[in-house]
Structures are given as C-alpha cells and as structure tokens.
Design a protein around this motif. Structure first.
Motif, PDB file in Angstrom:
ATOM      1  N   ILE A   1       2.042  33.217  -4.551  1.00  0.00           N
ATOM      2  CA  ILE A   1       2.198  31.878  -4.269  1.00  0.00           C
ATOM      3  C   ILE A   1       1.098  30.833  -4.199  1.00  0.00           C
ATOM      4  CG2 ILE A   1       3.046  30.185  -2.270  1.00  0.00           C
ATOM      5  CD1 ILE A   1       4.955  32.111  -1.582  1.00  0.00           C
ATOM      6  N   GLU A   2      -0.059  31.262  -3.674  1.00  0.00           N
ATOM      7  CA  GLU A   2      -1.350  30.531  -3.822  1.00  0.00           C
ATOM      8  C   GLU A   2      -1.862  30.147  -5.081  1.00  0.00           C
ATOM      9  OE1 GLU A   2      -4.042  28.136  -2.006  1.00  0.00           O
ATOM     10  OE2 GLU A   2      -2.328  29.238  -1.052  1.00  0.00           O
ATOM     11  N   PRO A   3      -1.763  31.032  -6.028  1.00  0.00           N
ATOM     12  CA  PRO A   3      -2.076  30.594  -7.479  1.00  0.00           C
ATOM     13  C   PRO A   3      -1.398  29.710  -8.192  1.00  0.00           C
ATOM     14  CG  PRO A   3      -2.532  33.140  -7.276  1.00  0.00           C
ATOM     15  CD  PRO A   3      -1.690  32.560  -6.224  1.00  0.00           C
ATOM     16  N   ILE A   4      -0.075  29.753  -7.854  1.00  0.00           N
ATOM     17  CA  ILE A   4       0.897  28.689  -8.449  1.00  0.00           C
ATOM     18  C   ILE A   4       0.965  27.602  -7.578  1.00  0.00           C
ATOM     19  CG2 ILE A   4       3.386  28.221  -8.558  1.00  0.00           C
ATOM     20  CD1 ILE A   4       3.847  31.211  -8.888  1.00  0.00           C
ATOM     21  N   LEU A   5       0.641  27.534  -6.440  1.00  0.00           N
ATOM     22  CA  LEU A   5       0.582  26.291  -5.666  1.00  0.00           C
ATOM     23  C   LEU A   5      -0.917  25.700  -6.055  1.00  0.00           C
ATOM     24  CD1 LEU A   5       1.496  24.684  -2.969  1.00  0.00           C
ATOM     25  CD2 LEU A   5       0.172  26.074  -1.703  1.00  0.00           C
ATOM     26  N   GLN A   6      -1.870  25.985  -6.291  1.00  0.00           N
ATOM     27  CA  GLN A   6      -3.346  25.478  -6.568  1.00  0.00           C
ATOM     28  C   GLN A   6      -3.013  24.823  -8.030  1.00  0.00           C
ATOM     29  OE1 GLN A   6      -5.317  24.630  -4.544  1.00  0.00           O
ATOM     30  NE2 GLN A   6      -4.319  25.940  -3.023  1.00  0.00           N
ATOM     31  N   GLU A   7      -2.423  25.658  -8.944  1.00  0.00           N
ATOM     32  CA  GLU A   7      -2.370  25.066 -10.226  1.00  0.00           C
ATOM     33  C   GLU A   7      -1.234  23.898 -10.229  1.00  0.00           C
ATOM     34  OE1 GLU A   7      -0.398  26.551 -14.468  1.00  0.00           O
ATOM     35  OE2 GLU A   7      -1.049  27.961 -13.129  1.00  0.00           O
TER      36      GLU A   7
ATOM     37  N   MET B   1       0.868  -1.273   0.001  1.00  0.00           N
ATOM     38  CA  MET B   1      -0.094  -0.037  -0.124  1.00  0.00           C
ATOM     39  C   MET B   1       0.858   1.235  -0.113  1.00  0.00           C
ATOM     40  SD  MET B   1      -2.953   1.183   2.651  1.00  0.00           S
ATOM     41  CE  MET B   1      -2.005   0.939   4.024  1.00  0.00           C
ATOM     42  N   LEU B   2       0.508   2.223  -0.985  1.00  0.00           N
ATOM     43  CA  LEU B   2       1.426   3.324  -1.045  1.00  0.00           C
ATOM     44  C   LEU B   2       1.018   4.490   0.046  1.00  0.00           C
ATOM     45  CD1 LEU B   2       3.346   5.174  -2.711  1.00  0.00           C
ATOM     46  CD2 LEU B   2       1.300   5.957  -4.162  1.00  0.00           C
ATOM     47  N   ALA B   3       1.798   5.003   0.877  1.00  0.00           N
ATOM     48  CA  ALA B   3       1.383   6.295   1.695  1.00  0.00           C
ATOM     49  C   ALA B   3       1.921   7.410   0.940  1.00  0.00           C
ATOM     50  CB  ALA B   3       2.289   5.952   2.923  1.00  0.00           C
ATOM     51  N   ILE B   4       1.125   8.411   1.221  1.00  0.00           N
ATOM     52  CA  ILE B   4       1.254   9.652   0.552  1.00  0.00           C
ATOM     53  C   ILE B   4       1.032  10.782   1.679  1.00  0.00           C
ATOM     54  CG2 ILE B   4       0.437  11.702  -1.002  1.00  0.00           C
ATOM     55  CD1 ILE B   4      -0.613   9.380  -2.814  1.00  0.00           C
ATOM     56  N   ILE B   5       2.229  11.611   1.891  1.00  0.00           N
ATOM     57  CA  ILE B   5       2.068  12.835   2.800  1.00  0.00           C
ATOM     58  C   ILE B   5       2.129  14.020   2.088  1.00  0.00           C
ATOM     59  CG2 ILE B   5       3.398  13.711   4.694  1.00  0.00           C
ATOM     60  CD1 ILE B   5       5.119  11.050   5.355  1.00  0.00           C
ATOM     61  N   GLY B   6       0.921  14.503   2.380  1.00  0.00           N
ATOM     62  CA  GLY B   6       0.727  15.669   1.844  1.00  0.00           C
ATOM     63  C   GLY B   6       1.134  17.246   2.390  1.00  0.00           C
ATOM     64  N   GLY B   7       1.843  18.049   1.787  1.00  0.00           N
ATOM     65  CA  GLY B   7       2.155  19.285   2.348  1.00  0.00           C
ATOM     66  C   GLY B   7       1.199  20.287   2.197  1.00  0.00           C
ATOM     67  N   SER B   8       2.148  21.612   2.124  1.00  0.00           N
ATOM     68  CA  SER B   8       1.133  22.949   1.699  1.00  0.00           C
ATOM     69  C   SER B   8       0.571  22.762   0.553  1.00  0.00           C
ATOM     70  CB  SER B   8       1.981  24.097   1.939  1.00  0.00           C
ATOM     71  OG  SER B   8       2.684  24.291   3.245  1.00  0.00           O
ATOM     72  N   GLY B   9      -0.887  23.097   0.401  1.00  0.00           N
ATOM     73  CA  GLY B   9      -1.590  22.946  -0.874  1.00  0.00           C
ATOM     74  C   GLY B   9      -2.062  21.407  -1.151  1.00  0.00           C
ATOM     75  N   LEU B  10      -1.762  20.369  -0.260  1.00  0.00           N
ATOM     76  CA  LEU B  10      -2.199  19.072  -0.715  1.00  0.00           C
ATOM     77  C   LEU B  10      -2.617  18.500   0.862  1.00  0.00           C
ATOM     78  CD1 LEU B  10      -2.451  17.173  -3.128  1.00  0.00           C
ATOM     79  CD2 LEU B  10      -0.423  15.843  -2.255  1.00  0.00           C
ATOM     80  N   THR B  11      -3.702  19.139   1.429  1.00  0.00           N
ATOM     81  CA  THR B  11      -4.313  18.819   2.667  1.00  0.00           C
ATOM     82  C   THR B  11      -5.395  17.532   2.331  1.00  0.00           C
ATOM     83  OG1 THR B  11      -5.957  20.390   2.680  1.00  0.00           O
ATOM     84  CG2 THR B  11      -3.815  20.729   3.766  1.00  0.00           C
ATOM     85  N   GLN B  12      -5.630  17.293   1.009  1.00  0.00           N
ATOM     86  CA  GLN B  12      -6.485  16.191   0.731  1.00  0.00           C
ATOM     87  C   GLN B  12      -6.336  15.804  -0.678  1.00  0.00           C
ATOM     88  OE1 GLN B  12     -10.612  17.355   0.806  1.00  0.00           O
ATOM     89  NE2 GLN B  12     -10.356  19.307  -0.013  1.00  0.00           N
ATOM     90  N   LEU B  13      -6.735  14.491  -1.070  1.00  0.00           N
ATOM     91  CA  LEU B  13      -6.381  14.177  -2.483  1.00  0.00           C
ATOM     92  C   LEU B  13      -8.156  13.926  -3.139  1.00  0.00           C
ATOM     93  CD1 LEU B  13      -3.826  11.218  -2.433  1.00  0.00           C
ATOM     94  CD2 LEU B  13      -3.789  13.357  -3.683  1.00  0.00           C
TER      95      LEU B  13
END
Length: 245
Positions: free
Chosen positions: A224-230, A1-13
C-alpha cells in the motif's frame, strides 16, 4: 479561499508556500490540528490534516464538526477532501484516481450534524447529490490540464473503521452499488453541506477491497505505502492545477 483536507498519505502539501499556522478553537472542540495557511500557485489555500499531522487520529474519532467549522470560520469558500480508498469495482485498481459523485453511509455513532435540537430548530439539508458538481468539474478539468488520468464518478461507501472490511461486507457494498470503500467521507460531506460549503473529493485507490483480486486472501499492507506515495505525487499535481482552473 480553497480548503484542502488531507487524509492518509497527505499530511502536508510540499508545494504549499506556508504563510502561517493557526490553532483554532470551535464550539465543537478542537480540530485535528492547526490550520496551515499559504499559497498554492499564487492562490490562497488553507490545509488541514484530517488524522492530525502525526497521523494519530483514527477515522471514527476525527472531530469532523470541529474540522469543518474551523475551515468555515477561516473563510474557506470550498473544500476538497483527499482520501485513500479500497477499490471494489474491478477496473478501480490500485493507483486509480477518481472524483466520486455519490455516497452510501454505513457509519454509526458519529456526530453528524450541527443541529442537534434543544434551542435549535430542526434543520434538514438536501443531500440528493452529496458533492458539489461545479467543484467536481473543476477537479476533473484540473486533472486534464495536469495530464493525470482521473475517473469521473463513483459511489463511495463510508464505513466505521478503523478495522478494514470483511469480504462479505464488500460483497454487500457491491450489491448496494458501491464502487470504492473508505472511512472518512461521512459525516464530513454532510457537515460541509450544512454550512453551505461546496465540497468535493479526490479518492485514491491504494488497494483492492477485501476479497477482490490481489486482496482475495487478505490485504497486503506492504504494497500500500509505495502506491500511496506515488499516487500522492499525482494528487499534488492535480491540486496545483486546480488553483489555476
């Protein structure tokens, strides 16, 4: 099973088909949040938001030991870390995705090992190549299949945070050989190595580092935020394809 740790901008998949969430206790305290179990493209995945699901935990206070222990306890067999970084190299402009291959650790005071003496024998791990090469290659292959431009390699400078760096510090990191700078890559990577969990990272450049290009006179947080989201849309695309590689 793959684990994914999300940082800033990726608090959910958003593409994760959630099966359940589980609150986990570890010998090292509580992880950053509940583990989210689900399926990504038909493959089992466990997801954890590094800074908490409300993004409330600063980099220097993340319980890295509890996070990695919890993922191992959940029977993850590999860990992919997603983290936003500042670009030091001139060609690592905002929006660049890279799969780093080396780390320089500038952090201090963080709990950075599961082996702290007492009734435990001293334990040294080989950290010559801090990222698992097989997992790195899978990420690069997933990038190709996803049609995403992903840079192969780079030296990640791990700083203490939560403040950003001075221009002089970035100059020093560049002299030391660093290509990008972030705050969460260590001790996460070495803890995974201690538990024999293959670990690799996806770095998302969201700004030039202090004193560089558009950040010459300061970091422009509003950009930063627009770049992060894109960029996170691209990261999700890459992760979707990783489950098929």
């Amino acid at each position: 099973m793959l684990a994914i740790i999300g940082g800033s901008g990726l608090t959910q998949l958003s593409t994760l088909e959630i099966v359940r969430r589980e609150v986990v206790r570890t010998p090292y305290g509580e992880p950053s949040g509940a583990l989210t179990f689900g399926e990504l493209c038909g493959r089992p995945v466990v997801f954890l938001a590094r800074h908490g699901y409300g993004h409330t935990i600063p980099p220097h206070l993340v319980n890295y030991r509890a996070n990695i222990w919890a993922l191992k306890q959940a029977r993850a067999d590999a860990v992919v870390s997603v983290a936003s970084v500042g670009g030091i190299r001139a060609d690592f402009a905002p929006g660049t995705l890279l799969i780093p291959d080396q780390i320089i650790d500038y952090t201090w005071g963080r709990k950075s090992t599961f082996f702290e003496g007492g009734d435990q024998a001293v334990h040294h791990v080989d950290f010559t190549h801090p990222y698992d090469e097989s997992l790195r290659q899978r990420l690069l292959q997933a990038g190709k299949q996803a049609g995403e431009a992903v840079f192969d390699g780079g030296v990640y400078a791990a700083t203490q945070g939560p403040r950003l760096e001075t221009a002089a510090e970035i100059n020093r990191f560049e002299r030391d050989g660093a290509d990008v700078v972030g705050m969460t890559g260590m001790p996460e990577a070495v803890l995974a190595r201690e538990l024999e969990l293959p670990y690799a990272a996806v770095n998302v450049v969201v700004n030039f580092a202090a004193g560089r290009a558009s950040s010459e006179h300061g970091i422009h947080f509003d950009s930063i935020e627009p770049i992060l989201q894109e960029s996170m849309v691209r990261v999700r695309n890459l992760l979707d394809h990783l489950c098929r590689v």
